[in-house]
Design a protein around this motif. Structure first.
Motif, short mmCIF file in Angstrom:
data_model
loop_
_atom_site.label_atom_id
_atom_site.label_comp_id
_atom_site.label_asym_id
_atom_site.label_seq_id
_atom_site.Cartn_x
_atom_site.Cartn_y
_atom_site.Cartn_z
N SER A 71 -3.82 -10.57 13.98
CA SER A 71 -4.85 -11.64 13.27
C SER A 71 -4.53 -11.84 11.74
CB SER A 71 -5.94 -11.05 13.09
OG SER A 71 -6.82 -10.82 14.23
N TYR A 72 -4.05 -10.73 11.03
CA TYR A 72 -3.84 -11.11 9.45
C TYR A 72 -2.25 -11.54 9.63
CZ TYR A 72 -7.98 -9.22 7.92
OH TYR A 72 -9.51 -8.81 7.54
N VAL A 73 -1.51 -11.25 10.21
CA VAL A 73 -0.12 -12.11 10.16
C VAL A 73 -0.44 -13.55 10.43
CG1 VAL A 73 2.16 -12.36 11.54
CG2 VAL A 73 1.22 -10.15 11.11
N GLN A 74 -1.24 -13.82 11.46
CA GLN A 74 -1.83 -15.10 11.66
C GLN A 74 -2.25 -15.71 10.34
OE1 GLN A 74 -1.09 -16.70 14.55
NE2 GLN A 74 -2.44 -18.61 14.42
N LEU A 75 -3.05 -14.95 9.61
CA LEU A 75 -3.76 -15.57 8.42
C LEU A 75 -2.64 -15.87 7.47
CD1 LEU A 75 -6.15 -16.38 6.76
CD2 LEU A 75 -6.39 -13.79 6.25
N PHE A 76 -1.85 -14.77 7.23
CA PHE A 76 -0.68 -15.02 6.31
C PHE A 76 0.13 -16.01 6.47
CE2 PHE A 76 -0.16 -11.35 3.09
CZ PHE A 76 -1.44 -10.93 3.20
N SER A 77 0.40 -16.46 7.70
CA SER A 77 1.29 -17.40 8.05
C SER A 77 0.90 -18.63 8.09
CB SER A 77 1.81 -17.13 9.52
OG SER A 77 2.44 -15.89 9.73
N PHE A 78 -0.55 -18.92 8.26
CA PHE A 78 -1.13 -20.39 8.62
C PHE A 78 -2.36 -20.38 7.63
CE2 PHE A 78 1.14 -19.38 12.61
CZ PHE A 78 2.08 -20.36 12.37
N GLY A 79 -2.96 -19.48 6.94
CA GLY A 79 -4.42 -19.71 6.56
C GLY A 79 -4.65 -19.52 5.18
N TYR B 11 0.87 -1.27 -0.09
CA TYR B 11 0.10 -0.08 -0.01
C TYR B 11 0.66 1.30 -0.02
CZ TYR B 11 -3.40 3.64 1.34
OH TYR B 11 -4.22 4.64 1.65
N LYS B 12 0.69 1.95 -1.09
CA LYS B 12 1.96 3.08 -1.40
C LYS B 12 3.18 2.83 -0.97
CE LYS B 12 -1.90 6.48 -0.30
NZ LYS B 12 -2.52 7.66 0.33
N GLY B 13 3.78 1.82 -1.48
CA GLY B 13 5.19 1.38 -1.31
C GLY B 13 5.58 0.78 -0.14
N ASN B 14 4.61 0.57 0.67
CA ASN B 14 4.87 -0.06 2.02
C ASN B 14 4.06 -1.33 2.19
OD1 ASN B 14 6.64 2.26 3.07
ND2 ASN B 14 4.65 3.33 3.08
N GLU B 15 4.44 -1.97 3.19
CA GLU B 15 3.73 -3.30 3.65
C GLU B 15 2.29 -3.04 3.79
OE1 GLU B 15 5.31 -5.55 6.68
OE2 GLU B 15 7.44 -5.27 6.05
N LEU B 16 1.43 -3.92 2.91
CA LEU B 16 -0.10 -3.76 3.46
C LEU B 16 -0.58 -3.86 4.96
CD1 LEU B 16 -2.75 -3.34 2.45
CD2 LEU B 16 -2.83 -5.94 1.83
N LEU B 17 0.11 -4.89 5.53
CA LEU B 17 -0.35 -5.31 6.64
C LEU B 17 -0.01 -4.26 7.79
CD1 LEU B 17 0.21 -9.23 6.97
CD2 LEU B 17 -1.91 -7.69 6.28
#
Length: 185
Positions: free
Chosen positions: A97-105, A81-87
């Motif tokens: 929650s989203y780091v967990q989703l990206f890591s395991f789901g 997002y605008k040249g930076n990490e979205l999360l």
């Protein structure tokens, strides 16, 4: 107008008939080649909310560093997002929650669909958090299934909670089956 259309179609035909290199001196040279968007291994989109999603197909021989690569298909999917990490742009209470989703789901929301409608779920999705130090959040996705060599495929990332919608990326059959030889492994 008809002449312009003719030249555009001619240019399209000539570009689509270009041959891919059969070999590279080393993995670095191969990675440089597939990272150039003009070579057809990188597809990206910028969504109306300014989120950029970039998909890169990586030939198995470049990942496995072998000239007898298997049937695996490797993709890198980057969200920014605008040249930076979205999360990193998410509120603190949602970030974990989203780091967990990206890591395991994310293996549940990423799939390939062939031109004849056959679906393949991702066999493995790997995420390495960079804790707001990178320019994007990157997923490495592996499909370890036999996918027909004579069909185009579409990589699909279903909606996973960030209101990005279902994302679709067309992958040409000449790219999905590309397996160059590496001289210096």
């Amino acid at each position: 107008m008809k002449i312009k259309l003719f030249y555009i179609l001619l240019l399209f035909v000539l570009c689509s008939c270009s041959n891919l290199p059969e070999k590279f001196v080393n993995v670095s040279e191969g990675m440089q080649y597939i990272s150039d968007p003009d070579n057809g291994f990188v597809v990206d989109t910028i969504l109306p909310n300014e989120v950029k999603v970039q998909v890169q197909l990586i030939p198995a021989s470049l990942i496995q560093k072998t000239n007898t690569a298997g049937k695996q298909k490797y993709f890198s999917i980057q969200f920014s997002y605008k040249g930076n990490e979205l999360l990193a742009q998410l509120p603190r209470e949602e970030y974990g929650s989203y780091v967990q989703l990206f890591s395991f789901g994310m293996d549940r929301v990423i799939k390939l669909i062939t031109a004849d409608g056959k679906e393949f779920q991702a066999d493995m999705v790997s995420y390495q958090p960079t804790y707001s130090m990178g320019k994007s959040n990157e997923l490495t996705v592996v499909f370890d299934q036999h996918i027909s060599k004579d069909q185009n495929v579409t990589l699909i990332v279903d909606e996973f909670g960030l209101q990005l919608g279902t994302l679709k990326f067309f992958i040409d059959k000449s790219r999905i089956n590309y397996s160059p030889t590496i001289d210096q492994l």
